[in-house]
Design a protein around this motif. Structure first.
Motif, PDB file in Angstrom:
ATOM      1  N   MET A  64       0.846  -1.200   0.000  1.00 31.34           N
ATOM      2  CA  MET A  64       0.000   0.000   0.000  1.00 31.34           C
ATOM      3  C   MET A  64       0.875   1.241   0.000  1.00 31.34           C
ATOM      4  N   GLN A  65       1.962   1.196   0.772  1.00 31.76           N
ATOM      5  CA  GLN A  65       2.876   2.337   0.821  1.00 31.76           C
ATOM      6  C   GLN A  65       3.547   2.563  -0.523  1.00 31.76           C
TER       7      GLN A  65
ATOM      8  N   LYS B 138      -2.697   6.324   0.848  1.00 32.55           N
ATOM      9  CA  LYS B 138      -3.156   4.935   0.722  1.00 32.55           C
ATOM     10  C   LYS B 138      -4.565   4.757   1.275  1.00 32.55           C
TER      11      LYS B 138
ATOM     12  N   GLU C 291       1.027   4.264  -2.689  1.00 31.96           N
ATOM     13  CA  GLU C 291       0.910   5.662  -2.269  1.00 31.96           C
ATOM     14  C   GLU C 291       2.074   6.481  -2.794  1.00 31.96           C
TER      15      GLU C 291
END
Length: 68
Positions: free
Chosen positions: A45-46, A56, A49
């Motif tokens: 997710m990071q 995120k 992002e």
């Protein structure tokens, strides 16, 4: 309804395969995220992002139990 990830990918004119290569994963994984079948792990997710410069929590709001 398109997920935020799918919208971002389309705005950047990327195929699922192209995004997968940039993130170090597979097209199948990207597809499952976009369909809501699975959510990425926090580290991925990071990466998403960082790649799109969008929080995120906004991209994967379902994983954070957001209601929109």
């Amino acid at each position: 309804m398109a997920t935020k990830l799918k919208v971002l990918r389309a705005e950047h004119d990327l195929t699922q395969e192209e995004l997968a290569k940039k993130l170090g994963t597979t097209q199948t994984v990207i597809s499952s995220w976009e369909s809501g079948g699975k959510n990425p792990r926090p580290a991925m997710m990071q990466k998403v992002e960082d790649f799109f410069h969008v929080p995120k929590e906004e991209i994967f709001f379902a994983a954070f139990n957001y209601k929109k």
